[in-house]
Every structure is written in C-alpha cells, then in structure tokens.
Design a protein around this motif. Structure first.
Motif, PDB file in Angstrom:
ATOM      1  N   ALA A 297       0.853  -1.201   0.000  1.00 32.73           N
ATOM      2  CA  ALA A 297       0.000   0.000   0.000  1.00 32.73           C
ATOM      3  C   ALA A 297       0.881   1.241   0.000  1.00 32.73           C
ATOM      4  N   CYS A 298       0.258   2.395   0.145  1.00 39.40           N
ATOM      5  CA  CYS A 298       0.986   3.676   0.234  1.00 39.40           C
ATOM      6  C   CYS A 298       0.545   4.407   1.508  1.00 39.40           C
ATOM      7  N   GLY A 299       1.427   5.280   1.985  1.00 38.75           N
ATOM      8  CA  GLY A 299       1.080   6.207   3.063  1.00 38.75           C
ATOM      9  C   GLY A 299       0.530   5.516   4.294  1.00 38.75           C
ATOM     10  N   THR A 300      -0.547   6.063   4.800  1.00 42.25           N
ATOM     11  CA  THR A 300      -1.192   5.529   6.000  1.00 42.25           C
ATOM     12  C   THR A 300      -1.569   4.054   5.831  1.00 42.25           C
ATOM     13  N   SER A 301      -2.066   3.716   4.670  1.00 40.55           N
ATOM     14  CA  SER A 301      -2.478   2.322   4.439  1.00 40.55           C
ATOM     15  C   SER A 301      -1.277   1.385   4.539  1.00 40.55           C
ATOM     16  N   HIS A 302      -0.105   1.891   4.167  1.00 42.46           N
ATOM     17  CA  HIS A 302       1.107   1.079   4.304  1.00 42.46           C
ATOM     18  C   HIS A 302       1.448   0.872   5.783  1.00 42.46           C
ATOM     19  N   VAL A 344      -3.992  -2.672   0.204  1.00 40.71           N
ATOM     20  CA  VAL A 344      -4.790  -1.945   1.196  1.00 40.71           C
ATOM     21  C   VAL A 344      -4.904  -0.495   0.749  1.00 40.71           C
ATOM     22  N   SER A 345      -6.131   0.007   0.718  1.00 49.89           N
ATOM     23  CA  SER A 345      -6.309   1.379   0.238  1.00 49.89           C
ATOM     24  C   SER A 345      -7.651   1.927   0.694  1.00 49.89           C
ATOM     25  N   GLN A 346      -7.640   3.132   1.218  1.00 46.76           N
ATOM     26  CA  GLN A 346      -8.904   3.781   1.543  1.00 46.76           C
ATOM     27  C   GLN A 346      -9.692   4.000   0.263  1.00 46.76           C
ATOM     28  N   SER A 347      -9.065   4.694  -0.677  1.00 52.33           N
ATOM     29  CA  SER A 347      -9.785   5.133  -1.878  1.00 52.33           C
ATOM     30  C   SER A 347      -9.999   4.019  -2.881  1.00 52.33           C
ATOM     31  N   GLY A 348      -9.087   3.064  -2.920  1.00 49.95           N
ATOM     32  CA  GLY A 348      -9.138   2.044  -3.965  1.00 49.95           C
ATOM     33  C   GLY A 348      -8.708   2.573  -5.318  1.00 49.95           C
ATOM     34  N   GLU A 349      -8.174   3.800  -5.334  1.00 52.30           N
ATOM     35  CA  GLU A 349      -7.804   4.409  -6.618  1.00 52.30           C
ATOM     36  C   GLU A 349      -6.344   4.852  -6.639  1.00 52.30           C
ATOM     37  N   THR A 350      -5.552   4.485  -5.661  1.00 53.53           N
ATOM     38  CA  THR A 350      -4.157   4.930  -5.637  1.00 53.53           C
ATOM     39  C   THR A 350      -3.386   4.231  -6.763  1.00 53.53           C
ATOM     40  N   ALA A 351      -2.823   5.039  -7.657  1.00 52.53           N
ATOM     41  CA  ALA A 351      -2.250   4.496  -8.896  1.00 52.53           C
ATOM     42  C   ALA A 351      -1.177   3.439  -8.617  1.00 52.53           C
ATOM     43  N   GLY A 395     -11.398  14.305   4.773  1.00 54.33           N
ATOM     44  CA  GLY A 395     -10.150  14.961   5.188  1.00 54.33           C
ATOM     45  C   GLY A 395      -8.969  14.280   4.505  1.00 54.33           C
ATOM     46  N   VAL A 396      -8.034  15.079   4.023  1.00 57.14           N
ATOM     47  CA  VAL A 396      -6.886  14.486   3.321  1.00 57.14           C
ATOM     48  C   VAL A 396      -6.104  13.559   4.256  1.00 57.14           C
ATOM     49  N   ALA A 397      -6.011  13.939   5.517  1.00 65.18           N
ATOM     50  CA  ALA A 397      -5.301  13.082   6.471  1.00 65.18           C
ATOM     51  C   ALA A 397      -6.188  11.890   6.822  1.00 65.18           C
ATOM     52  N   SER A 398      -5.689  10.720   6.543  1.00 61.74           N
ATOM     53  CA  SER A 398      -6.477   9.507   6.754  1.00 61.74           C
ATOM     54  C   SER A 398      -6.515   9.160   8.246  1.00 61.74           C
ATOM     55  N   THR A 399      -7.696   8.937   8.776  1.00 63.19           N
ATOM     56  CA  THR A 399      -7.825   8.631  10.207  1.00 63.19           C
ATOM     57  C   THR A 399      -8.686   7.378  10.416  1.00 63.19           C
ATOM     58  N   LEU A 482       3.493  11.054  10.469  1.00 62.10           N
ATOM     59  CA  LEU A 482       2.882  11.429   9.179  1.00 62.10           C
ATOM     60  C   LEU A 482       1.703  12.373   9.400  1.00 62.10           C
ATOM     61  N   LYS A 483       0.874  12.045  10.401  1.00 59.70           N
ATOM     62  CA  LYS A 483      -0.289  12.911  10.668  1.00 59.70           C
ATOM     63  C   LYS A 483       0.178  14.321  10.995  1.00 59.70           C
ATOM     64  N   LEU A 484       1.179  14.419  11.893  1.00 56.93           N
ATOM     65  CA  LEU A 484       1.622  15.750  12.328  1.00 56.93           C
ATOM     66  C   LEU A 484       2.206  16.538  11.152  1.00 56.93           C
ATOM     67  N   LYS A 485       3.093  15.902  10.375  1.00 55.11           N
ATOM     68  CA  LYS A 485       3.765  16.691   9.325  1.00 55.11           C
ATOM     69  C   LYS A 485       2.803  17.085   8.228  1.00 55.11           C
ATOM     70  N   GLU A 486       1.870  16.192   7.859  1.00 53.82           N
ATOM     71  CA  GLU A 486       1.066  16.518   6.673  1.00 53.82           C
ATOM     72  C   GLU A 486       0.062  17.640   6.924  1.00 53.82           C
ATOM     73  N   ILE A 487      -0.405  17.794   8.160  1.00 54.80           N
ATOM     74  CA  ILE A 487      -1.404  18.858   8.354  1.00 54.80           C
ATOM     75  C   ILE A 487      -0.862  20.095   9.076  1.00 54.80           C
TER      76      ILE A 487
HETATM   77  O1  M6R Z   1      -6.442   5.811  -0.619  1.00 55.18           O
HETATM   78  P1  M6R Z   1      -5.192   5.157  -0.118  1.00 55.18           P
HETATM   79  O2  M6R Z   1      -5.346   4.542   1.222  1.00 55.18           O
HETATM   80  O3  M6R Z   1      -4.592   4.195  -1.117  1.00 55.18           O
HETATM   81  O4  M6R Z   1      -4.146   6.354   0.032  1.00 55.18           O
HETATM   82  C1  M6R Z   1      -2.812   6.126   0.364  1.00 55.18           C
HETATM   83  C2  M6R Z   1      -2.120   7.404   0.773  1.00 55.18           C
HETATM   84  O5  M6R Z   1      -2.124   8.332  -0.278  1.00 55.18           O
HETATM   85  C3  M6R Z   1      -2.775   8.056   2.001  1.00 55.18           C
HETATM   86  O6  M6R Z   1      -2.858   7.174   3.073  1.00 55.18           O
HETATM   87  C4  M6R Z   1      -1.975   9.306   2.426  1.00 55.18           C
HETATM   88  O7  M6R Z   1      -0.734   8.943   2.915  1.00 55.18           O
HETATM   89  C5  M6R Z   1      -2.765  10.116   3.452  1.00 55.18           C
HETATM   90  N1  M6R Z   1      -2.662  11.515   3.158  1.00 55.18           N
HETATM   91  C6  M6R Z   1      -2.275   9.940   4.837  1.00 55.18           C
HETATM   92  O8  M6R Z   1      -2.997  10.692   5.756  1.00 55.18           O
END
Ligand code: M6R
Length: 606
Positions: A297-302, A344-351, A395-399, A482-487
């Motif tokens: 996955a990427c980011g938070t999902s990773h 693993v992905s919130q959006s299901g659209e992460t390239a 919210g852009v920050a995934s929680t 990650l949460k602290l730096k991104e927002i």
């Molecule tokens: O939709 P996804 O879970 O695939 O997104 C992965 C990352 O882009 C996402 O978690 C990103 O790191 C968030 N901004 C973290 O808060």
C-alpha cells in the motif's frame, strides 16, 4: 488530485456543478474551472485558487446552460495558473482531464505541425486538439474522441463537450470516473461524495469505457465503439456522511467517527458466540497451502500493513512481506504463484497500489483488497475484496480508514487462523471479545480531547518532533509523525526506537520533543531504555501508554494514558490521541487541516 464533475439534464447546470465541485475540494487542487453550454456557445470560466473564487465569478455572470463540465486542477504539467486551469478548448471541443498524458510532447509536436496553436503548458491540452483534428478530417464527434483516446499513452478520466452537437462524452483509463443516474438527468464525477446528494445510483466506468450523453440518452461503449453493459449499483452512503455535521473540520469529524466506524466494520463479521469470523458475500481466495502473504500500500495504508504483518506473523507463523506500492512495482519482486497479495487502500484508486496489484497478479498471486470505496478500481479488480465500513473519508489526512483497516486485518487474521486450524473457536471467541470492546475504548480516548488540545498548545511552537516505537508500535509512531507533518507542516520523523542510537540521537536536545509509543507489551523494557537515552540528552518526552504506572511517567514532560487491550489492537488505541494531537496543533497554527498544501486525497497518478 484533479476532480471532474459533469451534468446533462434539464436543470440549470451552473449551481449543480459548482456545488459538486466544492464537494471535491478535499481531493486537493490549485485552480478550478467550468464550461457551460447554453443555447448558443460554450462559456468557460477558470480561476487560480479556490472554488469559491470561481463561484463568485459565475454567480455574477448568471451563466445559463443545462449541459456542463467543471474541474479542480492539481498541477502536474505547468504551474498553477488561470491559463493552465481546465477546461481546455480547441475549436468547439472542450475537455477536462484527470491523469497524465505521457506522450503529450510528441502529440503536441505533431499537432503543431498541423497548425494547432496551444495556449497552456499542460499535457491535457493535446486532447481537445486531437479530437478537433480528427473532426476537421471529417470524423463524427464520438469517432474523433475514440481515435484521440487511441493516440494517448498514460492515464486519464476525461469529460468532453462539443458545442455544435450538444453532446457530452465521459471516458476513462486508469483514473476513476463514475456516472450518477438521476431522474431524467446524468452526472459524471471523479468520486461518489461529489454527487451523493443528487443520486444513490451509480455506474463505475471501467478502463476504456466511454459514456455518451446526448439529448437525455446515455450510451455506453468501449473505445472500439462496441456497446458495453455496466451494472447500476446503489450506494448507501448518505449526504450527511459527506458533510461536516457541526465539526470545524472533516478530519475532526472523522476522528470522532472512529468508534462508530469500527463497530460498523465488525458488524455481521465478528460472530463472538460461535467463535467465528464471517465475511458474508466475500469469496475469499483458497487459503490452503498458503506459503507467503504480501501486504502492499501507500502512506497511511502502508502503516496499517506493517501492523497487519505483526498480527499475522506472530499468530499464524506465515511469512508476510510488506512494501510500499511505489517500490514494489519497480523492484521485480519475487512473487510465487499461490502467494496471497493483499492491497490496502482507503480510496481504492491509488495508482501505485493498483499497479502493484496488477503486477502481483501477473506473477500468479491470488489478490485480496482491503478497501473503503465500493466500485473503486482495487475493489473491482482484486479476486476478493473486504470493505472497511468507515464511510466517506473527506479529510486528506487519513484517520478512520486507518483504524478500520487494522480492524479488518485483525478479523482476517482470525479468519485465516480458523481456516488453517491455527485457532480454535475458543481462541477466536476470546479475541473477538477484545475487538468488540475497542469502539467503547476508542470513545473513552476521544472524550479526553480537551486535555490533548492543552498538550497541543504546549507543543505547537516546536519545529521538529521525533516519534519512537518498537515492534507493532513502530508503525504507530510512523503514522503519528505522518499525521503531524502533513497537516501542521512541522517536521516530524519516526524511528524504530532501537534504531535511534544509530543516528537520530544526534538531533536530541530540549528543542526536539520525542513522542514515545510505549504500551506495557513485550517491547516495554527496551523502549524505557531508549527513553532514558533521550532524557540523558535533555529531550522532552511525550509518552503514550496504556500503563498508568509506566516507569518513565514521572519523568516524562507529558503523559497520555489510553485504555489497555491486546498487543494486536493496541495501535488503534495509541493512534487516536496522536491523531488528535496532530489535529489540534494544526488547528491552533491555523493551517488548512482538511486540504493541506500540496497534498491530494486520492493519488491517482504515479
Ligand atoms: O487511498 P489510499 O489509502 O490508497 O491512500 C494512500 C495514501 O495516499 C494516504 O494514506 C496518504 O498517505 C494520506 N494523506 C495519509 O494521511
């Protein structure tokens, strides 16, 4: 990333489009534009900055038209500016686009040689010119779009409007696009929240699909012009779920929704009495003889994947390899036929995550997605999908996506354990009892938000933070940083606590608060040792623990106590105060919490 909305119906499109566009703001963008087709010509307005700027212009202009397109742009090629904002126009063809046209330079040269004049620095602008070029050569509109699409390399979701034919076309390849079906009207959008207040019936377009809207009719074809049939699906998300509901930010609302989101994610799956986990309607891959699991996955999902690895390896003794999707796809990974690949992905659209899953499948892996969005590409393409029932995350920050991903991984671990005979019903029953208590425990952490806000006030002026954790708590530290730096835009980095003395210890002094995630688990003693090292160098410790009598508590500058649960689930409870800490600092600093600079909610390009 860029957002697209479109309308074809009988009502005035302007307000509908602007309102839908504002519901896409959370995706991240730097400019916005709209094209409306009234009785005569297409009227285009574009502005750098927020949708609100565009709204002011169009409301003054009283734009009329019942067909239209609108767009939020997240710059890839060309700076954020009015002339690079979409829609782009060539002749009477107007285009909005999400994605990247990789061969745009070659196409631009070809079109320039044919006399086309370009007005922007974008890759997108080649699309309307290509379509117009084919139209000038005598092709009808839809054929011109088809031929243009065949010339493109890269990723796209596009909306195309042709003035003279009063026709709207939507098409996609590797970027998401949905069609909303209303009563005698159609909508197109990059995702569901944009139009959830207009309809609950959607078609999720697939790669190479084209939807052609003309005179209240919709036709679905592929790029070869052959008719295709796509299921109309009902989505049960409500309008309220995609609104702030009295909270100052979506992020805060979503943090507070976690208790409900985890309960919903367990619903019907955690069968405590029977000591079983069921994923009804999910056809999970055959798990017999499974030798290796990948979690990518990427980011938070990773970070959630890293937690999943601890759960599965500790309990099931199956080797798990985690990776960042952007690394996995370019490292020629050694995937064996029969491996289980979990994306693993919130959006299901992460390239990158989509590309990694396709790569793993081509190497013979069975694929399973943990995903939050019905109809998304990962949900459609994986052999099986288990949904987190977090509801829309704006919210852009995934929680809440993160904590529900951990809940799903825990259920999955129990499910696999039962299937392979590692767990008996009693083992599963005991563990389900623990996860059933999590929503209540999450709520009790949420109830302490005032004291976390007070801590945020004390620390908001520091410019650097270090986060430490060991074992299953290391990904929690990574996610906290990650949460602290991104927002908040404060520099925050996380280290495995044992790794601190191999470098980052050089940074520690009174100006560098160190957040230590240290529950009373198998890593406790070792992390205490690391905290001693921090304090010996005058570092200020913010301690997150489930242990009120933690041996470092008296000497820590700040202690946040969370309820206790089992090792595998403690990251959920440790994470909630870290989300609140980041939120309150950012809010006190006055940053744009829901749409932090440079970030996009759904990263649909590489
Ligand atoms: O939709 P996804 O879970 O695939 O997104 C992965 C990352 O882009 C996402 O978690 C990103 O790191 C968030 N901004 C973290 O808060």
């Amino acid at each position: 990333m860029c957002g697209i909305v479109g309308y074809e119906g009988t009502r005035e499109a302007c307000d509908i489009l602007i309102e839908a566009l504002s519901r896409l703001e959370y995706r991240g963008y730097d400019s916005a534009g709209i094209a409306l087709l009234g009785q005569g010509t297409i009227h285009i307005e574009r502005r750098k900055g927020k949708v609100e700027e565009l709204r002011k212009i169009v409301s003054g202009a009283a734009l009329k038209g019942s067909i239209g397109l609108a767009h939020t742009r997240w710059a890839t090629h060309g700076v954020p500016s009015e002339r690079n904002a979409h829609p782009h126009r060539a002749g009477d063809v107007v285009v909005v686009h999400n994605g990247i046209i990789e061969n745009y330079l070659a196409l631009k040269q070809r079109l320039k040689r044919a006399g086309h004049v370009f007005m922007s620095d974008t890759d997108t602008e080649v699309i309307p010119h290509l379509i117009a070029d084919y139209a000038e050569k005598g092709r009808n509109f839809t054929d011109s779009v088809r031929l243009a699409l065949k010339d493109l390399k890269g990723s796209w979701a596009i909306g195309v409007l042709k003035e003279s034919e009063r026709t709207l076309v939507a098409a996609k390849n590797q970027s998401p696009l949905i069609v909303g079906i209303g009563d005698g009207e159609y909508f197109i959008a990059s995702d569901i929240p944009a139009i959830i207040n207009r309809t609950d019936r959607f078609i999720f377009l697939e790669d190479n699909d084209m939807a052609i809207f003309r005179g209240r009719d919709m036709r679905l074809t592929n790029v070869d012009g052959e008719e295709v049939v796509r299921e109309v699906r009902q989505v049960r998300w409500t309008t309220a779920m995609a609104e702030k509901g009295g909270y100052s930010h979506f992020m805060l609302k979503e943090i507070f929704e976690q208790s409900r989101a985890i309960s919903d994610t367990l619903l019907g799956r955690a069968r405590e009495e029977e000591g079983e986990v069921e994923f009804e309607g999910v056809d999970l891959p055959d798990l017999a003889g499974i030798r290796k699991i990948w979690m990518v996955a990427c980011g938070t999902s990773h970070h959630a994947c890293m937690i999943g690895r601890h759960m599965i390896e500790t309990n099931l003794r199956i080797p798990v390899e985690t990776d960042l999707a952007s690394e996995f796809r370019y490292r020629d990974p050694i995937v064996s036929p029969g491996d289980l690949f979990i994306s693993v992905s919130q959006s299901g659209e992460t390239a990158d995550t989509i590309a990694a899953m396709r790569d793993a499948r081509s190497r013979g892996a069975r694929t399973l997605s943990i995903c939050n969005v019905l109809g998304s590409t990962l949900a459609r393409e994986a052999d099986s999908v288990v949904f987190t029932h977090a509801g829309p995350e704006i919210g852009v920050a995934s929680t809440k996506a993160f904590t529900t991903q951990i809940a799903v991984m825990f259920l999955l671990m129990l499910f696999i354990g039962r299937k392979l005979g590692t767990f008996g019903c009693r083992d599963v029953r005991e563990r389900l009892r623990e996860i059933r208590a999590i929503p209540r425990k999450v709520q009790s952490v949420l109830d302490t938000t005032r004291s976390i806000e007070a801590a945020a006030e004390r620390y908001m002026s520091f410019r650097n933070f270090l986060f430490l954790g060991r074992g299953i708590n290391f990904p929690t530290a990574l996610e906290g940083a990650l949460k602290l730096k991104e927002i908040s835009y404060i520099h925050a980095e996380a280290y495995a606590a044992g790794e601190m003395k191999h470098g980052p210890i050089a940074l520690i002094d009174e100006s560098m608060p160190v957040v230590c995630v240290s529950p009373a688990d198998r890593t406790y003693k070792k992390t205490c040792g690391n905290m001693e090292e921090v304090m010996a160098r005058k570092g200020n410790i913010i301690l997150i623990s489930d242990d009120e009598t933690h041996e470092m508590a008296a000497r820590a500058a700040q202690v946040i106590v969370v309820p206790r649960t089992i090792y595998e689930l403690q990251p959920i409870l440790s994470m909630v105060p870290l989300q609140l800490f980041a939120y309150h600092i950012a809010n006190l600093l006055g940053t744009d919490v829901d749409q932090p600079r440079n970030l996009a909610k759904s990263v649909t390009v590489e």
